[in-house]
Design an enzyme around this catalytic site. Structure first.
Site, mmCIF file in Angstrom:
data_model
loop_
_atom_site.group_PDB
_atom_site.id
_atom_site.type_symbol
_atom_site.label_atom_id
_atom_site.label_comp_id
_atom_site.label_asym_id
_atom_site.label_seq_id
_atom_site.Cartn_x
_atom_site.Cartn_y
_atom_site.Cartn_z
ATOM 1 N N CYS A 163 14.844 12.493 5.257
ATOM 2 C CA CYS A 163 13.673 13.338 4.975
ATOM 3 C C CYS A 163 13.737 14.622 5.805
ATOM 4 C CB CYS A 163 12.372 12.586 5.234
ATOM 5 S SG CYS A 163 11.856 12.523 6.965
ATOM 6 N N ASP A 210 -0.676 1.110 -4.463
ATOM 7 C CA ASP A 210 -1.243 2.222 -3.696
ATOM 8 C C ASP A 210 -1.725 1.666 -2.377
ATOM 9 O OD1 ASP A 210 -3.804 0.974 -4.893
ATOM 10 O OD2 ASP A 210 -4.561 2.401 -3.427
ATOM 11 N N ASP A 227 -8.999 5.855 -9.482
ATOM 12 C CA ASP A 227 -9.692 4.572 -9.474
ATOM 13 C C ASP A 227 -11.082 4.777 -10.068
ATOM 14 O OD1 ASP A 227 -11.190 5.775 -7.490
ATOM 15 O OD2 ASP A 227 -10.410 4.544 -5.862
ATOM 16 N N HIS A 240 7.508 11.890 6.631
ATOM 17 C CA HIS A 240 8.483 10.831 6.919
ATOM 18 C C HIS A 240 8.040 9.482 6.353
ATOM 19 C CE1 HIS A 240 11.316 8.185 8.809
ATOM 20 N NE2 HIS A 240 10.285 7.450 9.172
ATOM 21 N N CYS A 264 17.437 8.115 8.010
ATOM 22 C CA CYS A 264 16.525 8.749 7.048
ATOM 23 C C CYS A 264 16.973 10.175 6.743
ATOM 24 C CB CYS A 264 15.109 8.747 7.620
ATOM 25 S SG CYS A 264 13.899 9.581 6.584
ATOM 26 N N CYS A 274 13.151 14.122 9.565
ATOM 27 C CA CYS A 274 14.281 13.580 10.326
ATOM 28 C C CYS A 274 15.446 14.558 10.381
ATOM 29 C CB CYS A 274 14.706 12.231 9.746
ATOM 30 S SG CYS A 274 13.489 10.932 10.115
#
Lengths: 375, 375
Positions: free
Chosen positions: A307, A267, A89, A336, A305, A310
């Site tokens: 991930c 974002d 930014d 996660h 999930c 998990c």
């Protein structure tokens, strides 16, 4: 940078942005890496969670460690070990948030560093120069983030200042980069909640010409209906062939509604900050993992999930870690939540390709009502 | 558990402990995982740093999250996702550290939980039962950690209490586990700095019979020469065919000196705690990464190190992260310090195999004098 629009479904868009450092499939979410790290995770964990591009904060990095330190490393990618695309930014939003510490004029903005009290000056030219030294793949123009609420005349004055700064940003970018630069420069549409100002801002930026267009000045206190009305009024005026970046937004539902209104990239600190505070996203809504009901819960955060959190750990374990202020509790939760966000974006991409985005959005609105209240 | 003594070089020993969950090459260092996590790293990072076995703190885990929660997960391995060997302490040392909060008698020790003020009772039997529920691969007897300084008579009284507790611990372990248990039970030699008491303690424990023998009651305030004198006096009395564990020690130099005196395994919070405080170990001594001299230093923490931190990141980056209190700063530093410790142990194993341990130890003493003072 090369952008392709692959599919549309209503106003929702499925696109692809190709950078020399990697490809970003859109709609895409960018985790926020304020101080040269997405808080609590390393670049390997970012990649594994599905991150394609991340955001760096020019304002924070200017103050700590200072651009010269990052330059000595050959840029922000090398400094932080993230070798995919990076958007930085301009620093303008953070200066705007300082309020009492800043002084704004035509030339730029002056502020007291919240780190050491030093007087720091940020101009369109200096912001672009810093982002050039950071070696960002996407550079943002310096703008003034228009406050909310604000009278239309004041919003116009502010938008016109941002427009002059956008032109100066473009000029400095071209001078530093040359015409063949692989880096992209994005303009930022301002204008508060006033459709005519948003259109004027878009038209002015389009005349200068940018590689992508961001929508700024939202998520600063306006209601959701005001925000969506701005997007609906603005969207038809935004060029189809350029990526569109809605800055600082938002919750999963915010993202779905913004994609439905033609936005491509996003974002927000929500997934990472919420993770550290124990707020975890699941396919049944958000849960507070610190809640006593998870004390003895051996199931994963979200059974749907895939991930690593998990697959490897229970709700009870993450609850325990966060209660003990263990660093790993922040890391596992962040992995996660980022995976949840990136999966949501992938599901949206898939739904757009299949022409079923509306159906997907309605289903999500049903599911996202919060699991904390359920037994 | 099966222990093999592979090589000796003077009193230094090169061994191997085989557990159903994995093999530990000795001399070995055990990172400390107080609350079911080695602070700031995950099990994958532990493995990558060279960790073969880690330590869990019974005292802390009893209080948070409570043994029933861990039991519901099938044990500490499953709870924390570490599938290699685990040693748990008895909780005695932490109770001893509470001082004002405890009340000790023949039966056991009673204390106020520092978490919630509840009255908690720990006996040899309850400690072994908890460690059994944690499913530790190595279980430690409950002992009283003898204070320093202390008169010989008081040290004897304390050691004799520990001996009775050791017998009760053995009894409960055998009752819970049966004779074919894959888990090991270690006794703990006490006796302060008095060689005759240390010998009496060792002899008494040997009569009861344990799978391994720990040396407790050191690193509690005594001088280094007193500590080494205890080890030198005790070592010839320790059975060759059992692993020897020096509890709570120490710095790299401490470890080298203890290996030279016949010790096999070690635990200490130094590498992990120092990492979070910016104290990093290198082949040229310890450095404080937060020092201003590293502000712009693009070189790795230790150019001679092959850990992921040194391969991926600069001193300046880690300094920056720690100055900004970024979690990743603790993680990267911990990965490095653990890798340093595990590499040191591997180098000692190699030196013992080659019959060059003395030479290795002298060289390390030279190198370890601290890089912070160098230009």
């Amino acid at each position: 940078m090369k952008f392709e629009l692959l599919h549309t479904d209503g106003a929702a868009r499925r696109g692809r942005i190709a950078f020399p450092r990697g490809v970003v499939e859109t709609p895409a979410f960018m985790p926020v890496g304020t101080y040269g790290t997405v808080k609590a995770v390393d670049p390997g964990q970012l990649l594994a969670s599905g991150s394609q591009i991340i955001l760096g904060n020019t304002f924070h990095l200017m103050l700590r460690p200072g651009v010269e330190v990052i330059r000595a490393h050959g840029g922000l990618h090398e400094f932080m070990g993230w070798h995919g695309p990076l958007l930085t930014d301009s620093g303008g939003f953070q200066v705007w948030s300082l309020k009492s510490l800043r002084k704004l004029d035509e030339e730029g903005v002056e502020f007291r560093s919240p780190v050491d009290g030093d007087l720091v000056r940020l101009t369109p030219e200096s912001s672009i120069t810093v982002q050039h030294h950071l070696d960002a793949d996407v550079v943002m123009v310096l703008d003034e983030c228009t406050a909310y609420p604000i009278a239309e005349d004041d919003a116009r004055t502010s938008m016109e200042l941002s427009m002059r700064w956008a032109a100066r940003s473009r000029e400095r970018f071209d001078a530093l980069k040359g015409v063949d630069s692989a880096a992209a420069l994005f303009g930022i549409v301002q204008g508060g909640i006033y459709p005519s100002l948003r259109h004027a801002s878009m038209a002015g930026l389009g005349e200068i010409g940018f590689d992508g267009y961001a929508v700024g000045g939202l998520a600063v206190g306006e209601s959701e209906s005001e925000r969506l009305a701005v997007l609906e009024a603005l969207e038809p005026a935004m060029p189809r062939e350029r990526p569109r970046y809605l800055m600082g937004v938002g919750t999963p539902q915010d993202l779905i509604r913004a994609v439905a209104r033609g936005m491509d990239i996003f974002d927000c600190v929500i997934p990472t900050r919420h993770a550290r505070n124990g707020q975890l996203f699941t396919h049944n809504g958000k849960i507070n993992i610190r809640n006593g009901r998870y004390r003895n819960d051996t199931s994963p955060v979200d059974p749907a999930c895939s991930c690593s959190t998990c697959r490897g750990y229970s709700r009870a374990y993450i609850r325990h870690l966060q209660h003990c202020n263990e660093i790993l509790g922040s890391t596992l939760a962040t992995v996660h939540n980022l995976h949840y966000y990136h999966t949501l974006m992938a599901e949206m991409r898939d739904a757009i390709e299949k022409g079923r985005f509306d159906e997907f959005a309605s289903r999500q609105a049903e599911h996202g009502k919060g699991a904390d209240r359920r037994p």
